[in-house]
Design a protein around this motif. Sequence first.
Motif, PDB file in Angstrom:
ATOM      1  N   PRO A 147       0.766  -1.543   0.078  1.00 57.93           N
ATOM      2  CA  PRO A 147       0.249   0.013  -0.114  1.00 57.93           C
ATOM      3  C   PRO A 147       0.961   1.357   0.118  1.00 57.93           C
ATOM      4  O   PRO A 147       0.120   2.423   0.725  1.00 57.93           O
ATOM      5  CB  PRO A 147      -0.575   0.228   1.533  1.00 57.93           C
ATOM      6  N   PHE A 148       2.048   1.654  -0.337  1.00 57.69           N
ATOM      7  CA  PHE A 148       2.543   2.692  -0.269  1.00 57.69           C
ATOM      8  C   PHE A 148       3.934   2.493  -1.974  1.00 57.69           C
ATOM      9  O   PHE A 148       3.901   1.605  -2.463  1.00 57.69           O
ATOM     10  CB  PHE A 148       3.686   2.880   0.597  1.00 57.69           C
ATOM     11  N   LEU A 149       3.973   3.545  -2.745  1.00 55.33           N
ATOM     12  CA  LEU A 149       4.795   3.901  -3.458  1.00 55.33           C
ATOM     13  C   LEU A 149       5.419   5.000  -3.405  1.00 55.33           C
ATOM     14  O   LEU A 149       5.586   6.022  -2.742  1.00 55.33           O
ATOM     15  CB  LEU A 149       4.029   4.123  -5.313  1.00 55.33           C
ATOM     16  N   GLN A 150       6.480   4.808  -3.882  1.00 56.02           N
ATOM     17  CA  GLN A 150       7.774   6.253  -3.575  1.00 56.02           C
ATOM     18  C   GLN A 150       8.474   6.471  -4.839  1.00 56.02           C
ATOM     19  O   GLN A 150       8.585   5.285  -5.919  1.00 56.02           O
ATOM     20  CB  GLN A 150       8.578   4.981  -3.181  1.00 56.02           C
ATOM     21  N   ILE A 151       8.582   7.578  -5.584  1.00 55.51           N
ATOM     22  CA  ILE A 151       9.484   7.863  -6.048  1.00 55.51           C
ATOM     23  C   ILE A 151      11.769   8.909  -6.165  1.00 55.51           C
ATOM     24  O   ILE A 151      10.926   9.011  -4.836  1.00 55.51           O
ATOM     25  CB  ILE A 151       8.963   8.970  -7.112  1.00 55.51           C
ATOM     26  N   GLY A 152      12.351   9.169  -7.232  1.00 57.87           N
ATOM     27  CA  GLY A 152      13.298   9.746  -6.554  1.00 57.87           C
ATOM     28  C   GLY A 152      14.190   8.506  -5.578  1.00 57.87           C
ATOM     29  O   GLY A 152      14.329   7.697  -5.982  1.00 57.87           O
ATOM     30  N   GLU A 153      14.604   9.225  -4.342  1.00 58.01           N
ATOM     31  CA  GLU A 153      16.380   8.611  -3.774  1.00 58.01           C
ATOM     32  C   GLU A 153      14.741   7.515  -2.991  1.00 58.01           C
ATOM     33  O   GLU A 153      15.180   8.321  -1.892  1.00 58.01           O
ATOM     34  CB  GLU A 153      17.022  10.005  -3.110  1.00 58.01           C
ATOM     35  N   HIS A 154      14.346   6.211  -3.288  1.00 60.23           N
ATOM     36  CA  HIS A 154      13.490   6.086  -2.526  1.00 60.23           C
ATOM     37  C   HIS A 154      14.492   4.566  -1.431  1.00 60.23           C
ATOM     38  O   HIS A 154      13.436   4.332  -0.423  1.00 60.23           O
ATOM     39  CB  HIS A 154      12.627   5.353  -2.785  1.00 60.23           C
ATOM     40  N   LYS A 155      15.134   4.584  -1.556  1.00 58.99           N
ATOM     41  CA  LYS A 155      16.206   3.219  -1.112  1.00 58.99           C
ATOM     42  C   LYS A 155      15.952   2.859   0.434  1.00 58.99           C
ATOM     43  O   LYS A 155      16.167   2.485   1.213  1.00 58.99           O
ATOM     44  CB  LYS A 155      16.752   3.093  -1.523  1.00 58.99           C
ATOM     45  N   TYR A 156      16.740   4.447   1.116  1.00 58.51           N
ATOM     46  CA  TYR A 156      16.267   4.530   2.461  1.00 58.51           C
ATOM     47  C   TYR A 156      15.967   4.523   3.660  1.00 58.51           C
ATOM     48  O   TYR A 156      15.317   4.128   4.245  1.00 58.51           O
ATOM     49  CB  TYR A 156      17.573   6.041   2.976  1.00 58.51           C
ATOM     50  N   GLY A 157      14.595   5.595   2.508  1.00 54.58           N
ATOM     51  CA  GLY A 157      13.060   4.960   3.384  1.00 54.58           C
ATOM     52  C   GLY A 157      12.111   3.904   3.478  1.00 54.58           C
ATOM     53  O   GLY A 157      10.901   3.582   4.074  1.00 54.58           O
ATOM     54  N   LYS A 158      12.903   3.206   2.398  1.00 53.53           N
ATOM     55  CA  LYS A 158      12.082   1.940   2.074  1.00 53.53           C
ATOM     56  C   LYS A 158      11.607   1.102   3.099  1.00 53.53           C
ATOM     57  O   LYS A 158      10.768  -0.359   3.505  1.00 53.53           O
ATOM     58  CB  LYS A 158      12.416   0.931   0.239  1.00 53.53           C
ATOM     59  N   PRO A 159      12.981   0.492   4.139  1.00 53.04           N
ATOM     60  CA  PRO A 159      12.786  -0.344   4.793  1.00 53.04           C
ATOM     61  C   PRO A 159      11.772   0.084   5.815  1.00 53.04           C
ATOM     62  O   PRO A 159      11.055  -1.625   6.356  1.00 53.04           O
ATOM     63  CB  PRO A 159      14.653  -1.013   4.997  1.00 53.04           C
ATOM     64  N   VAL A 160      12.057   0.937   6.127  1.00 49.37           N
ATOM     65  CA  VAL A 160      10.181   1.662   7.099  1.00 49.37           C
ATOM     66  C   VAL A 160       8.971   1.361   6.803  1.00 49.37           C
ATOM     67  O   VAL A 160       8.825   0.996   7.637  1.00 49.37           O
ATOM     68  CB  VAL A 160      10.703   3.175   7.635  1.00 49.37           C
ATOM     69  N   LEU A 161       9.053   1.837   5.530  1.00 52.25           N
ATOM     70  CA  LEU A 161       7.268   0.814   5.026  1.00 52.25           C
ATOM     71  C   LEU A 161       7.830  -0.221   5.006  1.00 52.25           C
ATOM     72  O   LEU A 161       6.432  -0.730   5.153  1.00 52.25           O
ATOM     73  CB  LEU A 161       7.279   2.013   4.261  1.00 52.25           C
ATOM     74  N   ASP A 162       8.185  -0.536   4.414  1.00 45.45           N
ATOM     75  CA  ASP A 162       8.128  -2.610   4.081  1.00 45.45           C
ATOM     76  C   ASP A 162       7.809  -2.909   5.288  1.00 45.45           C
ATOM     77  O   ASP A 162       7.311  -4.249   5.935  1.00 45.45           O
ATOM     78  CB  ASP A 162       9.027  -2.891   4.222  1.00 45.45           C
ATOM     79  N   ARG A 163       8.725  -2.364   6.648  1.00 46.86           N
ATOM     80  CA  ARG A 163       7.994  -3.127   8.250  1.00 46.86           C
ATOM     81  C   ARG A 163       6.682  -2.889   9.060  1.00 46.86           C
ATOM     82  O   ARG A 163       5.981  -3.365   9.330  1.00 46.86           O
ATOM     83  CB  ARG A 163       9.311  -2.807   8.711  1.00 46.86           C
ATOM     84  N   ALA A 164       6.563  -1.465   8.959  1.00 54.43           N
ATOM     85  CA  ALA A 164       5.543  -0.975   9.731  1.00 54.43           C
ATOM     86  C   ALA A 164       4.592  -0.224   8.242  1.00 54.43           C
ATOM     87  O   ALA A 164       2.962  -0.170   9.410  1.00 54.43           O
ATOM     88  CB  ALA A 164       6.176   0.380   9.778  1.00 54.43           C
ATOM     89  N   VAL A 165       4.003  -0.123   7.767  1.00 56.29           N
ATOM     90  CA  VAL A 165       2.791   0.371   6.398  1.00 56.29           C
ATOM     91  C   VAL A 165       1.871  -0.638   6.265  1.00 56.29           C
ATOM     92  O   VAL A 165       2.211  -2.302   5.449  1.00 56.29           O
ATOM     93  CB  VAL A 165       2.892   0.959   5.094  1.00 56.29           C
ATOM     94  N   SER A 166       1.051  -1.144   6.494  1.00 52.03           N
ATOM     95  CA  SER A 166       0.012  -1.696   6.797  1.00 52.03           C
ATOM     96  C   SER A 166      -1.426  -1.486   5.768  1.00 52.03           C
ATOM     97  O   SER A 166      -2.257  -0.077   5.850  1.00 52.03           O
ATOM     98  CB  SER A 166      -0.669  -2.862   7.585  1.00 52.03           C
ATOM     99  N   TYR A 167      -2.138  -1.930   4.523  1.00 53.21           N
ATOM    100  CA  TYR A 167      -3.791  -1.243   3.935  1.00 53.21           C
ATOM    101  C   TYR A 167      -4.484  -1.158   6.056  1.00 53.21           C
ATOM    102  O   TYR A 167      -4.915  -0.424   5.485  1.00 53.21           O
ATOM    103  CB  TYR A 167      -3.639  -2.112   3.429  1.00 53.21           C
ATOM    104  N   GLU A 168      -4.363  -1.862   6.311  1.00 55.24           N
ATOM    105  CA  GLU A 168      -5.677  -1.475   7.583  1.00 55.24           C
ATOM    106  C   GLU A 168      -4.985  -0.457   8.817  1.00 55.24           C
ATOM    107  O   GLU A 168      -5.974  -0.333   9.888  1.00 55.24           O
ATOM    108  CB  GLU A 168      -5.513  -3.052   8.173  1.00 55.24           C
ATOM    109  N   MET A 169      -3.667  -0.164   8.648  1.00 56.22           N
ATOM    110  CA  MET A 169      -3.234   0.714   9.701  1.00 56.22           C
ATOM    111  C   MET A 169      -4.490   1.610   9.487  1.00 56.22           C
ATOM    112  O   MET A 169      -4.479   2.756   8.558  1.00 56.22           O
ATOM    113  CB  MET A 169      -1.677   1.298   9.823  1.00 56.22           C
TER     114      MET A 169
END
Length: 263
Positions: A147-169
């Motif tokens: 449930p997220f999309l990123q553009i630009g310099e995305h690699k540093y912020g992606k691990p946080v989203l991978d671990r924490a974001v869910s569609y039900e939050m």
Amino acid sequence: MTYCCGVLVRDGLVMIADTRTNAGLDNISTFRKLHVFEEPGHHVLAIACAGNLSVSQSVISLLHEGVEDHEAGERHQLRDARTMFQAAQLVGTAIRQVHRVNGDVMEQSSVNFDVSFLLGGQIAGGPLRLFMIYNAGNFIECTPDTPFLQIGEHKYGKPVLDRAVSYEMEIADALKTSLISMDSTMRSNLGVGLPIDVLVVCPDKLHSELKYRIEPGEPYFHDLRERWSAALRAAHTSIPRPPYMKDVRSLTRESAERQREET
């Protein structure tokens, strides 16, 4: 360099974008990269952009003024789109139109035609949706599975989203996690920086719930950065050391004893 993120959960949509552009160490400027097209009760659309600033600004201008349809002899503005899918198609068409005009000249000048967009929002009669549009004009759509999309310099912020974001939050947690993702990116890449533009849209409201700019020194974001750093340090300390490795101090003592025996 930039970082933009969109998070689409059951409770709504969060979009954030930094404002830093970097054309060299001595040429750092601030430009808005999150653009909102809003007509309360009819539509609320947001576009975040990354890549070549001249290309992205040309695309945004076309979406305001109208993208030419040569066959029909008409111009189509983003606000005229009847569905989010049509809006994503129009952004793709605008990108290709800018490429037809400027692409060859840019290539001859060794300038990459590099641009990408996040398009999120809702049009009356349709659902809240989020798309990522590439520099060829093609696009993908966000889903509940990711449930997220990123553009630009995305690699540093992606691990946080991978671990924490869910569609039900909850939407407030989605915003908080997005800001932590932005902070992680800013910590690791000086090409991404404040101010940060934030948009929150809730389903079927057809207006922006929150439009906000986080300026340097903003109290909440400063507190969030400090708390996240402290939480990471605390988590690191609380995790036991690997059981298959001896205490480093013991290894040091053993090495010192061997050296004394040898001498």
